[in-house]
Design a protein around this motif. Sequence first.
Motif, short mmCIF file in Angstrom:
data_model
loop_
_atom_site.label_atom_id
_atom_site.label_comp_id
_atom_site.label_asym_id
_atom_site.label_seq_id
_atom_site.Cartn_x
_atom_site.Cartn_y
_atom_site.Cartn_z
N UNK A 195 0.87 -1.01 0.03
CA UNK A 195 0.14 0.07 -0.17
C UNK A 195 0.73 1.06 -0.10
N UNK A 196 0.23 2.40 -0.34
CA UNK A 196 1.05 3.66 -0.32
C UNK A 196 0.54 4.53 0.85
N UNK A 197 1.71 5.08 1.66
CA UNK A 197 1.34 5.86 2.79
C UNK A 197 1.50 7.28 2.22
N UNK A 198 1.03 8.28 2.94
CA UNK A 198 1.02 9.62 2.64
C UNK A 198 -0.09 10.26 1.74
N UNK A 199 -0.97 9.54 1.54
CA UNK A 199 -2.00 9.98 0.50
C UNK A 199 -2.87 11.11 0.81
N UNK A 200 -2.87 11.35 2.40
CA UNK A 200 -3.85 12.29 2.86
C UNK A 200 -3.16 13.69 2.14
N UNK A 201 -1.82 13.67 1.78
CA UNK A 201 -1.52 15.03 1.08
C UNK A 201 -2.12 15.38 0.08
#
Length: 338
Positions: free
Chosen positions: A260-266
């Motif tokens: 999975x990819x982290x930091x998508x909130x950005x």
Amino acid sequence: NKQIILKGYIEGAPKETDMELKLGKKMKLEAPKGSGAFLVKNLYLSCDPYMRARMRDFHGSYLPPFVPGSVVEGFGVSKVVDSDNPNFKPGDIVSGFTGWEEYSLIYKPEQLRKVQPDTIPLSYYIGLLGMPGFTAYVGYYEICAPKKNEYVFVSAASGAVGQLVGQLAKLHGCYVVGSAGTSQKVDLLKNKLGFDEAFNYKEEPDLDAALKRYFPQGIDIYFENVGGAMLEAVLLNMRVHGRVAICGMVSQHSMTDPQGIRNLFNLITKRVRMQGFLQSDFLHLYPKFLEDVGCLYKQGKITYLEDISEGLESGPSAFAGLFSGKNIGKQVVCVAHE
Ligand code: NDP
């Protein structure tokens, strides 16, 4: 007719031994009468990362898997030697789908286009003026929505696609940084391909810190070729209204269970548009691409690095090399010099 065969479906990163050279059936060098087919002598074959996806038993993708025990297929540049098709005559040069073998019988002429020989090297029709170049062109102009003076980051930047993305962005008036996996590639990016800056991601213990060093003001456009940790770090460094063009994720190709990819909130806080694309959805732009990029090359405004391995038998190791970064520029296999 020598051929490269896929031995069986594979797991993990491709290896040279996943394929083998076989002496195929003796064939008459002619196209069967009444078949509408034509026979080509293959000159150059293209090694492309997407071919890895066809080496597993998965039918849900945009191309079907290869059949184990059969000839590997891919893009190539070939010369017509016999034809039962009025639109193709002996001596014509064509580029498009062919087999990893010395001679191929082509029953689907719509999968190839004629090449008008001029001063452009023939092998460029599977690189700069072939599918990878076209991917760079549509990915940059159609997906990245670029504007002059923007800050552009390209990963796998010295590869078949990345090197053209960076040069198009420079010509467009952008500030361009590329990442690659060796100091030799970094040197080529800065001193031959005209990137403003480049860095070796394998020598950066902290990718976020590296990106902050090269983009203190942040990134407007990220042309994504690798995925994984690099994408996560880029997401921490995007500017407001930035664009991320998801072209490929070569680091994930060999994983059975991609991360999975982290930091998508950005994406929310920075109002970033992240979009995947396939070059094949834009084929109506192909003639314009050939005209535009062919002209830029002839005017000396762009250059193109190729890594040519000699002989059909070198195909398996050249292909496997894409996944360890052995290739410097577009990986081509030269089967015959016309
Ligand atoms: P390249 O010529 O760039 O070759 C692949 C390169 O990827 C290697 O040289 C290596 O360079 C880098 N690489 C390999 N493994 C890893 C890894 N684990 N982590 C980081 N980098 C890695 O290939 P292309 O230019 O042909 O393709 C680039 C991308 O574009 C691929 O992801 C491909 O699937 C995608 N693509 C997408 C298309 C579309 O329509 N969406 C069409 C064509 C290509 P380095 O030394 O820098 O690590």
